[in-house]
Every structure is written in C-alpha cells, then in structure tokens.
Motif scaffolding. Structure first.
Motif, short mmCIF file in Angstrom:
data_model
loop_
_atom_site.label_atom_id
_atom_site.label_comp_id
_atom_site.label_asym_id
_atom_site.label_seq_id
_atom_site.Cartn_x
_atom_site.Cartn_y
_atom_site.Cartn_z
N UNK A 1 0.82 -1.21 0.00
CA UNK A 1 0.00 0.00 0.00
C UNK A 1 0.86 1.26 0.00
N UNK A 2 0.43 2.27 -0.78
CA UNK A 2 1.16 3.53 -0.85
C UNK A 2 0.79 4.46 0.30
N UNK A 3 -0.45 4.37 0.75
CA UNK A 3 -0.91 5.28 1.79
C UNK A 3 -1.53 4.47 2.94
N UNK A 4 -1.06 4.74 4.14
CA UNK A 4 -1.59 4.04 5.31
C UNK A 4 -2.01 5.05 6.38
N UNK A 5 -3.13 4.76 7.03
CA UNK A 5 -3.53 5.50 8.21
C UNK A 5 -3.51 4.48 9.36
N UNK B 1 -4.99 -8.97 12.76
CA UNK B 1 -3.54 -9.18 12.70
C UNK B 1 -2.94 -8.88 11.33
N UNK B 2 -3.73 -9.10 10.27
CA UNK B 2 -3.22 -8.85 8.91
C UNK B 2 -2.91 -7.37 8.71
N UNK B 3 -3.48 -6.53 9.56
CA UNK B 3 -3.27 -5.09 9.42
C UNK B 3 -2.48 -4.50 10.58
N UNK B 4 -1.71 -5.34 11.24
CA UNK B 4 -0.92 -4.85 12.35
C UNK B 4 0.50 -4.50 11.89
N UNK B 5 0.94 -3.30 12.26
CA UNK B 5 2.31 -2.88 11.95
C UNK B 5 3.14 -3.05 13.21
N UNK B 6 4.33 -3.60 13.06
CA UNK B 6 5.20 -3.75 14.21
C UNK B 6 6.00 -5.03 14.13
N UNK B 7 6.88 -5.24 15.12
CA UNK B 7 7.75 -6.41 15.11
C UNK B 7 6.96 -7.71 15.08
N UNK B 8 5.80 -7.72 15.76
CA UNK B 8 4.99 -8.94 15.73
C UNK B 8 3.95 -8.88 14.60
N UNK B 9 4.05 -7.86 13.75
CA UNK B 9 3.14 -7.75 12.61
C UNK B 9 3.90 -7.52 11.32
N UNK B 10 3.54 -6.46 10.61
CA UNK B 10 4.12 -6.21 9.29
C UNK B 10 5.10 -5.05 9.33
N UNK B 11 6.04 -5.07 8.38
CA UNK B 11 6.93 -3.94 8.17
C UNK B 11 6.50 -3.25 6.88
N UNK B 12 6.36 -1.94 6.95
CA UNK B 12 5.84 -1.22 5.78
C UNK B 12 6.74 -0.05 5.40
N UNK B 13 6.71 0.31 4.13
CA UNK B 13 7.45 1.47 3.60
C UNK B 13 6.56 2.24 2.64
N UNK C 1 6.06 3.32 20.20
CA UNK C 1 7.03 2.42 20.81
C UNK C 1 7.98 1.92 19.72
N UNK C 2 9.21 1.58 20.13
CA UNK C 2 10.23 1.19 19.16
C UNK C 2 9.80 -0.02 18.33
N UNK C 3 9.02 -0.92 18.94
CA UNK C 3 8.55 -2.10 18.20
C UNK C 3 7.67 -1.70 17.02
N UNK C 4 7.04 -0.54 17.16
CA UNK C 4 6.20 -0.04 16.08
C UNK C 4 7.04 0.78 15.09
N UNK C 5 7.79 1.76 15.61
CA UNK C 5 8.49 2.69 14.71
C UNK C 5 9.56 2.00 13.88
N UNK C 6 10.17 0.95 14.41
CA UNK C 6 11.22 0.27 13.65
C UNK C 6 10.65 -0.40 12.41
N UNK C 7 9.34 -0.55 12.36
CA UNK C 7 8.72 -1.24 11.23
C UNK C 7 7.99 -0.29 10.28
N UNK C 8 8.11 1.01 10.50
CA UNK C 8 7.46 1.94 9.58
C UNK C 8 8.30 3.19 9.30
N UNK C 9 9.49 3.26 9.92
CA UNK C 9 10.24 4.52 9.78
C UNK C 9 10.86 4.68 8.39
N UNK C 10 10.76 3.64 7.56
CA UNK C 10 11.24 3.76 6.18
C UNK C 10 10.26 4.47 5.27
N UNK C 11 9.10 4.84 5.80
CA UNK C 11 8.08 5.52 4.98
C UNK C 11 8.63 6.85 4.46
#
Lengths: 396, 275
Positions: free
Chosen positions: A275-279, A319-331, A343-353
């Motif tokens: 996905x290009x755009x996430x909320x 769960x299919x829409x969860x971002x984070x270490x125990x979910x998905x990594x997105x850019x 939390x770092x578990x979340x930001x580490x998986x989306x900071x490439x946006x």
C-alpha cells in the motif's frame, strides 16, 4: 533521413515488399529496391520480406534539429479511460513548449472508444490529437502499438516524445527510441528545456542514491518516460482550440507477434506492504466507532487502515493489518499515525516511509521522534476535518 | 540485424539466452569527471539480483523442454566471475562482450551490442532479461534488444503460464490488469522479481565447470563493424552531471488551531503530490 535499410546481399528482388507496401513507398530501379518519400515507417516490409533483408533504423548522425518540432505525448489508456499521468505530461509539456514556442500534440492508440477519449485531451490544451483506433488495437501489445506510434512520429517529426513511466510506457518507449535510433531517458522526475530545444532530463539512479542529469543533443526525437504523480497536472483551458485527427489504420499495422489469451482487471486487495498510503489507529483512538473515523480518512486518501499491537490485542484491529515487530513492516509513500505513542517495536517497522505524519495530543509521545510532520492536537478534531478536505478535493 | 539471425522452431534443441549484468555491490558511485560516465571498475561487484530470476526461469524451462542456457553479458572481463557463478547454478555457456569500444554505452548502444552478441552466439529461441538492473534502474534494455532483433517482447512477466517447443505464454502485470500473452519463438521476455526462487549454486557443478571457458567477444567479433553504433559514441544520451538527491526533509511541527494544522498538512501533502 535513412529509415529503411536494405541488405543487398540478402535481397532477391522478389518484389514482395513493393506489392505489400500499403503506401506505395517502394519501387525497384537499377540499383535494387528504393524507398520514396511516401514511406511512413509502418514496418510492414520488414516483416513481410521472406529473406529478412530489410530493417529500419536511421543513422545517428543523419538528422537536422530544425526538422523536428513540437512535443508529442503518448496517451496511455487504462481500463477504457485515459491514464492520469497523461494530464501531467501535457501540463509539463505545455510549460516547456511555452519557452520554445512549440505545440503540444498527442497520439492515442487503442480499440473502440479511443477517439472519444481523445476529445477529453483538448480541454487540457492539447493542440492536435492523433488517433489510431481499431478493434485490432484492443489490448496492449508492445510491437503493434510501437508500429502505430512510429507511424505518427515519422509523419509529424516531434522534437520530444513524452511517455508515462508506467509498466506499459516503459515497455513501449524503448522499442520506439530504438527504432528511431535515438536517446531515451527512463523514469524522469524533473524536466526542463533549453533554448536550443534540448531537454534537461533528471532521473534517479542507483536506487535513488544519485541523481543524473541527462541530455540528448545529437539526435531526435528525444524520448523520456516520466514518473506518475511527479509533475503538475495540466490546467483546463477556457476555449480549447485543438483538434482530433483520425489516422488511417490498415490491417497490417495491427498485426502482432503477441496474442492476448486473457486480460483481467486486478481486483485483489493490496497487502499492507504494497500500500502507498496508510492510516494507523493507535491506542489514542478509543473505540470501534472512532476507528471508523480513521478508516474514513484512509478511504478518502485511497489507502488502507492499519493498527498498532495494543489495538489488535484489544480485538479492535485484525492481525493482517498490524504494523510492528509482531506484525508487518511497511514502507509506504505516506503514513498518518493517529493516537499512536510510537514504541520502538512499532516505529522500527514503519520509519522507512517516505512521509510520516503523527497526530497525537501528547507532545512527549515518542512517535514525534520519527515523524516528518508533527501535529500535537486532538485527533478527534483533526482527523474528521482532514477527511473532509481530502474528499472535497477529490470531487473537484 | 534482423530476425533471420535467430533460431527458428525447426531447430530441435531449444536455445535460451539470458542477459545478465554485473553491478556494483554497494551504492557508492564513482563518476569519470571528464565524460560523465560511471566508472564500473571500482569497488566490489555482484550479480544484478533481478537477473537471477531470469536465469532461474531459463533453467526451469530447460528442465522441462531440454536445450541450452547461455548467459550473455557486457562489461569488463571481471564479469567472468558472475558467469562462472551462473555455471554453478546450471548455465551451459557464457559470453562476455568486453572491449573498451563498448564502454560508456547507454540503453541504445548497450542493447545494440547485446543484440549483436545474440547473433554471434548463433541466435536464440527465447531471450530472458531481468526486469531492471540495480545501478541503471532503467528497465529499458530488454525491450530495446527485442526491437533491434525485430522480435516481439513481453515485459514485467510475473509467471510462465505455458511453455512448449513452439511458443511461450506468460502472465504480465500491467498495473491495473494482468494479461496472459502468447508469443511464438523467437521472442524476448523480461521477468519480475519473486516470480520464482533462484536456486543456490551447486558444489558439484562448481567442480564440474571449473575448467569451463567463458567466451570473450570484442568489437572485432561483432558482425556490424560500424564503430559509431557502440559505446559512448553510439550513445545518443549523455550524462551532463550527477549529483546527490535533495536532502531528506527536516522535522516540521504544524502550528495553529486543529483546523489550521489540518489545512497546513493538506497543503503540504497536495504540494508534494502524495495525495
């Protein structure tokens, strides 16, 4: 201009090319087969020659810049409508055209309905729209589409040809540039024009780690493919003065070595990663009803709604829409986090946006450490208002 | 150059050519300040990762139909390393077009030299390229080779639907539609990543192919001896300058009432054409 080349060693003078040429452009004289000025580069003789003695390409040096004028835009059609990148190409071409007193022409190829679509381009300031409409052009095939566009290029001799850097455009453009033995700059993100009509073409290389400025100074036309959503869309003109020109399509032009067995519109839901755009709804979004508020923003933006881990654990998100270490990594290109603490578990998986927007009423929230645009405010005020802004724009 | 040079279906053994490229391993780039051309020799190299999917696709087709898989590349002789790696995956032959006269080539000159290489190799029924390289990123060389050879091509292939002795049917992802296209040989496809899993090099093959020679072709081996078609001279595009991309944006706090902040954000996002 040397378009058609004959290999005298292979040619048996059988005359088949003369017989098959739809334009009467080939003759035989004492020296063999000769091409006259009626040749429109349809390429039919190249395909028909039993000895494969004919090929077409021009010599790199045999050109006169003055002979090549104006912009030509390839109009891609997508699911029966005009691909939006075309309006951006027209907008960019009009800006450049104004600097060198050029016109902006278009060429459109396709099945029934193509001429109707061509009319839409006039309101955006296109001067002439050349239409190649035929049932045989239903469905994109690089070889016969290239034949049709080459026919147009040979007839009107544009200085520059702009093509959207879509899957389709990037399949078509190299064939055309090769056929005219000229330069192609792929995937441009910035364009400009010098007073000598050379375009200034800028594109990323090495995965975007370096930008290259590229020029095509010794051949014409100059081909460039341009990324979608980089340039400004053309403004509508009050009194369109352009016209639609219907071009002859002969049976042979639609001949293709590619047979389309099946064509399906992709309906599948994009995965979160694509996905290009996430909320994202975080714990600051209190209940399921409020989640719908965030979902409306995601829908208005044409993106998807995602969740943080606590929201999934509370049973609000899946769960299919969860971002984070125990979910998905997105850019994605854009991510808007609503009430996410970060939390770092979340930001580490989306900071490439590419663009991160954080909305949170706690100025000390960790999410502001990674965000590009920070809104310290009540998401219950910001989100619905922003949703309306986006919706109203779409309706313009 | 025309399709006559290519093998036709009466030839029994299917011949596949895979176009590959050795690319810089890192992202650090050296540029020749005089010509604006990239210097490829500095630093570590690797096989363009997209090309591994092309090679794997070829090997799978060979497993089904028999025939041979030839790796074709252009670059410095160091590319031998990459071709040897391809041998350990199962490629039968390898050809490198290597000559100073080929250096500094853009899409047109590169694809022309490769199409000449195809002819020297005795033609092919099927030519397979990766979707793009990681250095040039153009994704244009494959279709350009097809045009030089006057053969049809299908780009962005995401799967092989059917492959026989005479024809291949492929699935193409064209943004909003998937299309299944069928082409008779000779033809060219460019394959997407993740359409298959490239096999690992085999130790047995490594031992078996230790002595196998990689064929090096120079300008003198090219059927077309017109120097103006190759390398920097044969390239209509010229790199005028290279520069670092604009700095990554800094952090911005939006000010004002909730509505003013939303307005400001909306302006920024539309201005950046994100929405």
């Amino acid at each position: 201009m040397e378009f058609i080349k004959f290999d005298a060693q292979k040619c048996t003078l059988c005359g088949k090319c003369i017989e098959k040429c739809p334009f009467g452009a080939l003759d035989m004289d004492g020296s063999g087969i000769v091409v006259n000025e009626k040749c429109r580069m349809c390429g039919l003789c190249v395909r028909q020659c039993p000895e494969k003695a004919i090929c077409f390409e021009q010599k790199a040096k045999a050109f006169n810049k003055e002979e090549w004028r104006d912009f030509l835009i390839y109009v891609e059609q997508e699911r029966g409508d005009i691909h939006p990148v075309v309006y951006e190409l027209i907008g960019e071409a009009r800006k450049m055209a104004a600097k060198v007193a050029y016109k902006v022409n278009c060429v459109i190829v396709g099945g029934p309905g193509t001429a109707e679509n061509a009319q839409k381009l006039l309101t955006y300031g296109a001067d002439k729209v050349y239409v190649y409409e035929d049932e045989g052009f239903e469905g994109f095939r690089a070889d016969c589409y290239a034949d049709a566009v080459a026919d147009c290029i040979a007839a009107i001799k544009p200085s520059s040809v702009l093509i959207g850097a879509t899957s389709l455009g990037r399949s078509l453009a190299p064939r055309l540039a090769t056929r005219f033995h000229t330069g192609l700059t792929a995937d441009c993100t910035t364009l400009d024009i010098k007073s000598n009509t050379d375009m200034v073409q800028i594109r990323p290389a090495f995965g975007g780690n370096i930008m290259a400025q590229i020029a095509i100074t010794k051949s014409r036309p100059q081909f460039a493919t341009v990324r979608y959503r980089v340039m400004d869309k053309a403004a509508k003109v009050e009194n369109p003065i352009g016209e639609v020109v219907i071009c002859d399509v002969n049976e042979k032009m639609t001949q293709s070595g590619i047979e389309i067995l099946e064509s399906k519109v992709i309906e599948k839901q994009k995965s979160l990663e694509e996905e290009d755009i996430l909320v994202v709804a975080g714990r600051g979004v209190r209940n399921e009803k409020d989640v719908e508020m965030c979902r409306r923003l995601a829908e208005a933006l044409g993106g998807q709604l995602a969740f943080t881990r606590p929201m999934v654990e509370n049973g609000i998100g899946d769960q299919a829409h969860q971002i984070g270490l125990s979910g998905r990594t997105v850019r994605p290109k854009l991510i808007i986090t609503c009430g996410v603490s970060g939390a770092i578990q979340f930001t580490s998986c989306m900071k490439g946006a590419e663009c991160i927007v954080a909305i949170n009423n706690d100025p000390n929230a960790q999410i502001f450490g990674v965000a590009h645009y920070c809104i310290v405010d009540d998401l219950y005020q910001v989100v619905p208002y922003l949703t309306e802004l986006v919706k109203n724009r779409k309706e313009d | 150059m025309s399709a006559c040079c290519l093998r036709r279906k009466e030839v029994q053994n299917m011949k596949i050519i895979v176009c590959m490229k050795q690319v810089p391993a890192g992202t650090k780039v050296d540029i020749d300040p005089e010509t604006g051309a990239m210097k490829r020799l500095s630093g570590a190299t690797r096989t363009n990762p997209y090309d591994l999917f092309a090679l794997e696709t070829a090997l799978q087709i060979r497993e089904k139909l028999g025939g041979t898989v030839t790796v074709l590349t252009m670059g410095p002789v160091q590319a031998e390393e990459m071709v040897k790696d391809a041998f350990t995956m199962g490629a039968d032959e390898g050809i490198i077009l290597s000559d100073k006269k080929f250096a500094g080539a853009d899409v047109l000159a590169t694809s022309y030299a490769l199409s000449q290489g195809v002819t020297v190799a005795g033609g092919a029924d099927l030519i397979i390229c990766g979707r793009q390289t990681t250095d040039g990123d153009t994704a244009q060389v494959g279709p350009a080779i097809a045009e030089h050879l006057h053969i049809p091509h299908a780009a962005w292939v995401s799967g092989i639907v059917d492959v026989t002795e005479d024809a291949i049917s492929v699935r193409q992802d064209l943004a909003s539609v998937t299309q299944v296209s069928k082409m008779q040989y000779p033809c060219l496809i460019t394959v997407d990543k993740d359409m298959c899993v490239p096999r690992l090099p085999s130790y047995i093959l490594k031992k078996a192919t230790k002595e196998k020679q990689v064929r090096i072709l120079t300008f003198n081996d090219m059927p077309d001896q017109d120097l103006s078609r190759y390398g920097l001279i044969g390239s209509p595009t010229a790199v005028e300058r290279m520069f670092a991309p604009p700095e990554v944006q800094k952090q911005v706090y939006l000010e004002g009432s909730a509505e003013e902040k939303a307005d400001a954000l909306f302006e920024i996002l539309t201005g950046k054409k994100i929405i």
